[in-house]
Write a protein that holds these residues in place. Structure first.
Motif, mmCIF file in Angstrom:
data_model
loop_
_atom_site.group_PDB
_atom_site.id
_atom_site.type_symbol
_atom_site.label_atom_id
_atom_site.label_comp_id
_atom_site.label_asym_id
_atom_site.label_seq_id
_atom_site.Cartn_x
_atom_site.Cartn_y
_atom_site.Cartn_z
ATOM 1 N N ARG A 1 -7.385 -15.834 -13.350
ATOM 2 C CA ARG A 1 -8.437 -16.729 -12.874
ATOM 3 C C ARG A 1 -9.670 -15.890 -12.564
ATOM 4 N N ALA A 2 -10.811 -16.524 -12.686
ATOM 5 C CA ALA A 2 -12.076 -15.810 -12.493
ATOM 6 C C ALA A 2 -12.267 -15.448 -11.022
ATOM 7 N N PRO A 3 -12.796 -14.262 -10.751
ATOM 8 C CA PRO A 3 -13.067 -13.882 -9.349
ATOM 9 C C PRO A 3 -14.218 -14.710 -8.780
ATOM 10 N N TRP A 4 -14.204 -14.920 -7.450
ATOM 11 C CA TRP A 4 -15.215 -15.725 -6.782
ATOM 12 C C TRP A 4 -15.503 -15.119 -5.413
ATOM 13 N N ALA A 5 -16.606 -15.540 -4.843
ATOM 14 C CA ALA A 5 -16.981 -15.086 -3.500
ATOM 15 C C ALA A 5 -16.378 -16.059 -2.492
ATOM 16 N N PRO A 6 -15.446 -15.610 -1.660
ATOM 17 C CA PRO A 6 -14.823 -16.516 -0.693
ATOM 18 C C PRO A 6 -15.720 -16.776 0.506
ATOM 19 N N GLY A 7 -15.444 -17.880 1.191
ATOM 20 C CA GLY A 7 -16.137 -18.184 2.437
ATOM 21 C C GLY A 7 -15.341 -17.618 3.600
ATOM 22 N N TRP A 8 -15.872 -17.761 4.812
ATOM 23 C CA TRP A 8 -15.198 -17.250 6.012
ATOM 24 C C TRP A 8 -13.830 -17.897 6.182
ATOM 25 N N ALA A 9 -13.763 -19.206 5.987
ATOM 26 C CA ALA A 9 -12.503 -19.924 6.212
ATOM 27 C C ALA A 9 -11.432 -19.494 5.216
ATOM 28 N N GLU A 10 -11.819 -19.315 3.945
ATOM 29 C CA GLU A 10 -10.851 -18.882 2.925
ATOM 30 C C GLU A 10 -10.280 -17.512 3.248
ATOM 31 N N LEU A 11 -11.138 -16.597 3.663
ATOM 32 C CA LEU A 11 -10.684 -15.237 3.935
ATOM 33 C C LEU A 11 -9.861 -15.174 5.204
ATOM 34 N N ALA A 12 -10.183 -15.976 6.185
ATOM 35 C CA ALA A 12 -9.420 -15.982 7.446
ATOM 36 C C ALA A 12 -8.031 -16.585 7.265
ATOM 37 N N ALA A 13 -7.870 -17.448 6.263
ATOM 38 C CA ALA A 13 -6.575 -18.095 6.033
ATOM 39 C C ALA A 13 -5.542 -17.126 5.473
ATOM 40 N N HIS A 14 -5.996 -15.983 4.927
ATOM 41 C CA HIS A 14 -5.047 -15.039 4.306
ATOM 42 C C HIS A 14 -4.650 -13.943 5.228
#
Length: 147
Positions: A134-147
């Motif tokens: 899948r293509a790389p993307w710039a995550p948001g704060w919420a996406e990164l905090a969920a991991h």
């Protein structure tokens, strides 16, 4: 050591701190206890599980721009899975190699296992015949905090 959730004055979550740090906040009167462990105290203070700040702290930086690029962030965004084969990833790979002008950006990096990283070398995925899952993307704060 236990962690304590810190809420902003509007009850929005900010971050987590140690119990020791939370007690310091209570002592300085910058926070109040929102929830505490029943019948557990340290001196005059109940042992908090959640504290709320007395005055509102502006967190505009969380909403204005996404998180800055980092190796750990790329691994977290991709779930520590290789962007080429899906195996466990421990390194990052530049889609357009740095030697060809590719930079350290969210859209140019993916998590990669050591084997795929070595196999791709200094080539693009098309040249190496290694399509991205899948293509790389710039995550948001919420996406990164969920991991």
């Amino acid at each position: 050591m236990s962690v304590v959730l810190v809420l902003n004055a509007d009850y929005g979550p900010l971050h987590r701190v140690s119990v020791r740090h939370a007690l310091r906040m209570l002592f300085r009167e910058v926070a109040v206890v929102q929830e505490a462990k029943p019948d557990a105290r340290i001196g005059v203070f109940p042992i908090p599980t959640v504290v709320r700040l007395v005055s509102y702290v502006v967190t505009r930086w969380r909403h204005s721009r996404g998180p800055s690029w980092s190796r750990g962030g790329v691994l977290a965004r991709d779930g520590r899975r290789c962007g080429y084969c899906g195996a466990a990833a421990s390194t990052i790979d530049h889609v357009l190699p740095r030697s060809r002008g590719g930079g350290n950006t969210w859209e140019n990096t993916v998590a990669a296992c050591g084997r795929c990283n070595q196999r791709k070398r200094n080539r693009t995925p098309a040249e190496a015949r290694m399509p991205l899952r899948r293509a790389p993307w710039a995550p948001g704060w919420a996406e990164l905090a969920a991991h």
